[in-house]
Design an enzyme around this catalytic site. Structure first.
Site, PDB file in Angstrom:
ATOM      1  N   HIS A  37     -36.921  62.784 -36.613  1.00 54.42           N
ATOM      2  CA  HIS A  37     -35.656  63.392 -36.193  1.00 54.42           C
ATOM      3  C   HIS A  37     -35.058  62.519 -35.098  1.00 54.42           C
ATOM      4  CE1 HIS A  37     -38.034  64.749 -32.782  1.00 54.42           C
ATOM      5  NE2 HIS A  37     -38.850  65.392 -33.593  1.00 54.42           N
ATOM      6  N   ASP A  57     -43.907  65.685 -24.957  1.00 58.61           N
ATOM      7  CA  ASP A  57     -45.368  65.782 -24.903  1.00 58.61           C
ATOM      8  C   ASP A  57     -45.839  65.081 -23.626  1.00 58.61           C
ATOM      9  OD1 ASP A  57     -45.983  67.012 -27.600  1.00 58.61           O
ATOM     10  OD2 ASP A  57     -44.850  65.260 -28.237  1.00 58.61           O
ATOM     11  N   HIS A  63     -37.224  61.099 -32.269  1.00 54.01           N
ATOM     12  CA  HIS A  63     -37.953  59.857 -32.558  1.00 54.01           C
ATOM     13  C   HIS A  63     -37.017  58.652 -32.442  1.00 54.01           C
ATOM     14  CE1 HIS A  63     -40.522  62.793 -34.879  1.00 54.01           C
ATOM     15  NE2 HIS A  63     -41.440  62.136 -34.206  1.00 54.01           N
TER      16      HIS A  63
END
Length: 282
Positions: free
Chosen positions: A34, A152, A37
């Site tokens: 998506h 993350d 990225h």
């Protein structure tokens, strides 16, 4: 864009690029690509001569076999997304035996305790799986710079620690969270949500914004009480955890000190889809 389908093809490609003295930027993925990225490759494009992607759904970082099975896979679409972006020069598509030539199992890593906080508490062995696949990809791709999203954040911190401890000659670059217009952090898991649930899930970002403001004036325990109250009133959503941690150690705090930098972390299950997010707190 070159598509490299095994380790030998990759190694031949990398050897040619290194002979030409090209600086390599790399961002590994598990596919289901998506715009989040693509933001990694935008960052890489600005700082490198060559940009490489990889797509590999790593079995050793899933604690739940059902979660691994459900993980979205559409390699043809992903290759099309990368190719049409104009940001990537090559994509590596390893098979399991390219990463795990003997047994499909993780090495054990010591990340100075970073692995025991937050996600590590509920997902034992997860960061051993992350470290194993990322280290192997680094050794194969041989990048100068590698890019990871701050969504993350714990993973980013752990990869930095792994590179430091293994003394790998790679610079790790964090890239800001890419968000949808409503603030929802983009994630491959979002594909499992209906449009209505995606819209409802904007409350996760809105809650982090409130926490950032509250952090200036009230205690950590009061913030947590307010956030529990918000999610107690939401249908089809379950707050797994909210905490505020020191950015350097990832240890949860109960009160702030002037010298440290802090970040709020949140995990919410929306219709059984686990969404994570975080935000730096001034």
């Amino acid at each position: 864009m070159e598509v490299l389908k095994n380790k030998k093809t990759l190694q031949d490609f990398i050897e040619r690029q290194k002979e030409m003295g090209k600086k390599i930027g790399f961002a590994p993925t598990m596919g289901a690509l998506h715009n989040g990225h693509l933001s990694l490759y935008e960052a890489a494009r600005k700082e490198n001569d060559l940009v490489i992607s990889s797509i590999f759904v790593n079995p050793t970082q899933f604690n739940n076999a059902e979660d691994l099975e459900k993980y979205p896979r559409d390699t043809d679409r992903d290759i099309s997304v990368l190719g049409s972006s104009g940001l990537v020069d090559a994509v590596y598509l390893p098979e399991v035996e390219d990463i795990y030539p003997e047994k499909t199992e993780s090495q054990h890593y010591d990340y100075d305790g970073l692995e025991n906080e937050m996600e590590g508490k509920s997902r034992p062995g997860h960061f051993d799986g992350v470290g194993t696949v990322v280290e192997e990809l680094f050794r194969q791709v041989k990048p100068d710079n590698a890019y990871f999203g701050e969504k993350d954040f714990q993973q980013l911190a752990i990869i930095k620690k792994m590179v430091e401890k293994k003394q790998l000659p790679i610079k790790i670059k964090g890239v800001s969270i890419y968000r949808a217009e409503n603030g929802l952090a983009l994630s491959s898991r979002n594909q499992r949500l209906t449009e209505l649930r995606k819209d409802n899930a904007k409350i996760i970002f809105e809650t982090l914004i409130k926490a950032k403001e509250w952090f200036k004036t009230i205690s950590v325990s009061e913030i947590k009480e307010k956030i529990d109250e918000i999610f107690n009133n939401q249908e089809n959503m379950e707050l797994e955890y909210f905490l505020i941690a020191d950015e350097s150690t990832l240890k949860e705090i109960n009160q702030k000190e002037n010298e440290s930098s802090y970040r709020a972390f949140i995990v919410v299950n929306v219709d059984g889809v686990r969404l994570i997010d975080n935000m730096h707190l001034d």
